[in-house]
Motif scaffolding. Structure first.
Motif, PDB file in Angstrom:
ATOM      1  N   CYS A 206      91.094   1.772 -98.259  1.00  0.00           N
ATOM      2  CA  CYS A 206      90.971   3.218 -98.468  1.00  0.00           C
ATOM      3  C   CYS A 206      91.713   3.635 -99.737  1.00  0.00           C
ATOM      4  CB  CYS A 206      91.578   3.880 -97.236  1.00  0.00           C
ATOM      5  SG  CYS A 206      92.154   5.538 -97.416  1.00  0.00           S
ATOM      6  N   SER A 207      91.190   4.656-100.404  1.00  0.00           N
ATOM      7  CA  SER A 207      91.874   5.145-101.605  1.00  0.00           C
ATOM      8  C   SER A 207      92.799   6.322-101.283  1.00  0.00           C
ATOM      9  CB  SER A 207      90.845   5.574-102.653  1.00  0.00           C
ATOM     10  OG  SER A 207      90.217   6.774-102.240  1.00  0.00           O
TER      11      SER A 207
ATOM     12  N   CYS B 252      87.539  12.453 -96.554  1.00  0.00           N
ATOM     13  CA  CYS B 252      87.051  12.403 -95.167  1.00  0.00           C
ATOM     14  C   CYS B 252      87.649  13.544 -94.359  1.00  0.00           C
ATOM     15  CB  CYS B 252      87.383  11.052 -94.534  1.00  0.00           C
ATOM     16  SG  CYS B 252      89.091  10.545 -94.715  1.00  0.00           S
TER      17      CYS B 252
ATOM     18  N   CYS C 212      83.056   9.048 -98.136  1.00  0.00           N
ATOM     19  CA  CYS C 212      84.161   8.146 -98.463  1.00  0.00           C
ATOM     20  C   CYS C 212      84.013   7.560 -99.863  1.00  0.00           C
ATOM     21  CB  CYS C 212      84.246   7.022 -97.435  1.00  0.00           C
ATOM     22  SG  CYS C 212      85.565   5.860 -97.819  1.00  0.00           S
TER      23      CYS C 212
ATOM     24  N   HIS D 294      95.428   7.268 -91.274  1.00  0.00           N
ATOM     25  CA  HIS D 294      94.548   8.228 -90.607  1.00  0.00           C
ATOM     26  C   HIS D 294      94.829   8.342 -89.115  1.00  0.00           C
ATOM     27  CE1 HIS D 294      92.735   6.722 -94.192  1.00  0.00           C
ATOM     28  NE2 HIS D 294      91.837   7.681 -94.207  1.00  0.00           N
TER      29      HIS D 294
ATOM     30  N   CYS E 190      92.060   9.303-100.618  1.00  0.00           N
ATOM     31  CA  CYS E 190      91.625  10.515-101.313  1.00  0.00           C
ATOM     32  C   CYS E 190      91.602  11.716-100.378  1.00  0.00           C
ATOM     33  CB  CYS E 190      90.244  10.307-101.921  1.00  0.00           C
ATOM     34  SG  CYS E 190      88.949  10.027-100.697  1.00  0.00           S
ATOM     35  N   ALA E 191      91.487  11.472 -99.081  1.00  0.00           N
ATOM     36  CA  ALA E 191      91.420  12.538 -98.068  1.00  0.00           C
ATOM     37  C   ALA E 191      90.116  13.325 -98.114  1.00  0.00           C
ATOM     38  CB  ALA E 191      92.621  13.478 -98.146  1.00  0.00           C
TER      39      ALA E 191
HETATM   40  S1  SF4 Z   1      90.893   8.905 -97.400  1.00  0.00           S
HETATM   41 FE1  SF4 Z   1      89.030   8.869 -96.174  1.00  0.00          FE
HETATM   42  S2  SF4 Z   1      87.349   9.299 -97.621  1.00  0.00           S
HETATM   43 FE2  SF4 Z   1      89.147   8.710 -98.821  1.00  0.00          FE
HETATM   44  S3  SF4 Z   1      88.898   6.519 -99.136  1.00  0.00           S
HETATM   45 FE3  SF4 Z   1      90.189   6.764 -97.323  1.00  0.00          FE
HETATM   46  S4  SF4 Z   1      88.773   6.718 -95.610  1.00  0.00           S
HETATM   47 FE4  SF4 Z   1      87.547   7.056 -97.463  1.00  0.00          FE
END
Ligand code: SF4
Ligand code: SF4
Lengths: 298, 375
Positions: free
Chosen positions: A187-188, A193, A164, A147, A190-191
């Motif tokens: 974090c997964s 956020c 999230c 990120h 997934c975006a």
């Molecule tokens: S990409 Fe963002 S929303 Fe998804 S798990 Fe990671 S921090 Fe959380």
């Protein structure tokens, strides 16, 4: 340390990381060039690669296997499950992450990390360089990697933390600052956020080579200023979010409210506790009456 | 005198660590038992602690290999609870993404099979060529696995003409890989020699144990959720349900190999007929009630049951994965099989990275251990 012989252990992950580790054996990733082999028994190995967050059943097996690896053992945790249990963190059978059970030397964040990330991690650990001339060493446009905050744009609202999927974002309030912290080791990717951020301040970049020897460093954070309540002085809200909300009301939603900008702003500057006081309620009622009259006239 | 042989969870290493307990007489397996739990993460409980949207990421992590179909099955079931109609374009896109997933999953399965049959060259070739699909998925979705492309109400990323062109190009490049796999399954092919007549699951036993997917189709039963209970745009796309009659590991392999061509056919048609319009609609409030959804995952029928109490957090989510159903077929196939074929049989259903080819035999009477080698 001479020839690297890797034994792989999985408990309570999704297999994603394991497929990517297997994929590393393909010639294009040049793992063989690094003199690395994958062995079939822990007794033949000097490196242990872990995936998964380890559950109660896997724990005993992990302890036994760790003992069987030849010292000096190097233990590499691959994938966010092996860093932090990630999305399975609160799962009732989970007893990991693995570094709570055995010593872990290196961490490769990702969900799953690209094979490129795993190979580059191994190369870094060995202190060798691999040729990265081919396209596939670069992550493509739109890749969901580490990120990045645009600190100009981030107003500290915490919408990202709310959506999230993996409890990876912390909102930490200090006396006059708020920290929004993305733990990308939890974090997964997934975006959500990124999609949810009202000001497009949070973005997933193409950076994927995230090897670290301390998983606490797998973080990206941004700081915003908090303002005090105009009545009691207690700290309660990010300044930027108040500015943003006011702008949205008077510029985008109902331009006719512009004349009341300062009234709206002073109403917003009162914390939730003080809003319940008689004087504040009276003022708020009056403001609302004025606003609805203005709306009627339109 | 019968002996007990343990396979797994970590010796040999199965991709999903499971423990098989085999009762062996001479070289024949006379009975088999299965112990699960090394992968248990309490997911069904976790589902009831998050919102419907957040659960998408959890659903796909049940299995990283068929992650996409989990989100689709989950999303479709939630969409029914919410009374949402997904845009036509999204339905076609879902078919494209899910068939790409079937391709990478089937190729992976062949890679693992090659590995377990000690066909090292084939392993490297299949896994190497498979990277084309992974690169493509990464380019289209932003991740190689766990791509979270399906969302409640549609899909998250569109396929514009230049992306469509790239997909077509890569499909063309993949055809030779499928041809190569077919050649390994020829009468004289390297796979055929080691899998013909191994792990036979007769038609009636396949039905009795509730096998699904290629495991069932390899035993002569034409069952495919894409045809029986069509979802997304499958009712508008022309494809064949592949069936083989022999019930052995080779038959299951042939089903998968021939299915890769069908997947390509589906993707090409969907690209040709991709309707214009939106790719997603907004989710709404779920009604109080329950829904069941099913899809055809690469390994067979996947079932989701979701009960809603009207809030944004589901009250109960139950998942029946295809591999779970097929585990009982493995036990059936193991009974009567030769011990040295045990691993191939296990892997014919679930991928297994078999990092060790040794098992420990425990003498049932004396408890004495001896090590043998599985081929
Ligand atoms: S990409 Fe963002 S929303 Fe998804 S798990 Fe990671 S921090 Fe959380
Ligand atoms: S880190 Fe992600 S890909 Fe790896 S095992 Fe965990 S959920 Fe699967």
């Amino acid at each position: 340390m001479g020839k690297i012989s890797v034994y792989r252990f999985l408990s309570a992950g999704c297999n994603g990381c394991d497929v990517e580790i297997l994929e590393c054996l393909v010639p294009r990733y040049k793992l063989a060039d690094l003199d690395v082999e994958v062995v079939e028994r822990p007794e033949e190995a000097n490196v242990l690669i872990l995936t998964g967050g380890v559950n109660i059943k896997g724990k005993e097996e992990l302890l036994k296997i760790y003992e069987a690896i030849n010292p000096p053992r190097i233990v590499i945790a691959v994938g966010n499950c092996a860093l932090t249990k990630e999305i399975f963190d609160k799962g009732y059978p989970m007893v990991g992450p693995p570094d709570q059970l055995i010593p872990v030397n290196y961490y490769v964040p990702g969900c799953p990390p690209r094979p490129q990330a795993i190979v580059k991690a191994v190369a870094d650990i060995l202190g060798v360089k691999i040729e990265e001339t081919e396209d596939y060493w670069l992550a493509p446009e739109g890749f969901r990697g580490k990120h990045e905050f645009d600190s100009e744009k981030c107003m500290g609202c915490g919408a990202c933390a709310q959506i999230c999927t993996a409890d990876a974002i912390d909102v930490i309030d200090g006396p006059d600052k708020r920290i929004i912290r993305v733990n990308y080791g939890h974090c997964s990717f997934c975006a959500f956020c990124q999609d949810e951020c009202p000001t497009q301040a949070l973005r997933l970049t193409r950076e994927y080579h995230l090897l670290t020897s301390d998983r606490q460093t797998a973080r990206v954070a941004n700081e915003v200023n908090l303002v005090g309540c105009s009545v009691c002085g207690g700290v309660f809200f990010p300044q930027k979010q108040i500015d943003w909300a006011l702008k949205r009301i008077v510029e985008e939603k109902v331009p006719a409210y512009k004349d009341f900008s300062s009234d709206i702003l002073s109403a917003m500057m009162i914390c939730t506790k003080c809003r319940r006081e008689i004087g504040s309620i009276k003022r708020a009622k009056k403001l609302l009456a004025n606003l609805s009259e203005r709306a009627r006239k339109l | 005198m019968p002996e007990t042989v343990y396979i797994g969870p970590y010796r040999p290493q199965l991709v999903e660590p499971e423990r098989f307990e085999l009762l062996v007489e001479g070289n024949r397996i006379i009975d088999a038992k299965l112990e699960l739990g090394y992968m248990h993460r309490g997911i069904e409980k976790l589902f009831t602690t998050r919102t419907y949207m957040q659960n998408l990421a959890l659903a796909e992590r049940i299995c990283g290999i068929c992650s996409g179909i989990h989100t689709l099955c989950y999303a479709q079931t939630v969409e029914r609870l919410m009374g949402i109609d997904v845009p036509e374009r999204a339905k076609y896109l879902r078919c494209i993404y899910m068939e790409l997933e079937r391709l990478h999953s089937h190729y992976l399965w062949f890679g693992i099979l090659a590995h377990s049959l000690h066909e090292h060259e084939a392993f490297l070739k299949i896994m190497g060529e498979r990277e084309r699909v992974q690169d493509l998925l990464e380019y289209l979705t932003g991740n190689r696995m766990n791509y979270l492309i399906n969302t409640i109400g549609g899909v998250r990323r569109d396929i514009r003409p230049e992306k469509a062109e790239k997909i077509r190009r890569i499909l063309k490049d993949l055809k030779p890989l499928s041809d190569y796999i077919m050649s390994l399954l020829d009468d004289n092919g390297a796979f055929t020699k080691k899998t013909k007549g191994v792990g036979v699951l007769p038609r009636d036993r396949a039905l009795d144990v509730g096998a699904v997917g290629p495991t069932l189709r390899g035993s002569g039963i034409a069952s495919d959720i894409r045809k029986e209970d069509p979802y997304a745009a499958y009712d508008k796309l022309d494809f064949e349900v592949i069936v083989e009659r022999d019930g052995d590991v080779r038959a299951k392999a042939l089903v998968r190999a021939r299915e890769t061509y069908e997947s390509m056919k589906i993707i090409e048609q969907a690209l040709d007929n991709l309707p214009p319009g939106d790719i997603a609609v907004k989710p709404s409030e779920p009604r109080v009630g329950e829904e069941v959804g099913r899809t055809e995952a690469p390994r067979g029928e996947l079932v989701y049951y979701i009960r809603s109490n009207g809030t944004n957090i589901p009250e109960r989510v139950k998942v029946r994965t295809p591999s779970y159903a097929n585990n009982f077929a493995i036990l059936e196939m193991l009974r009567g099989e030769r011990l040295e074929n045990a691993r191939t049989v296990i892997e014919s259903i679930d991928p297994c990275f078999a990092c060790t080819d040794r098992v420990t035999i425990v003498d049932a009477k004396t408890g004495r251990r001896r090590i043998i080698t599985l081929k």
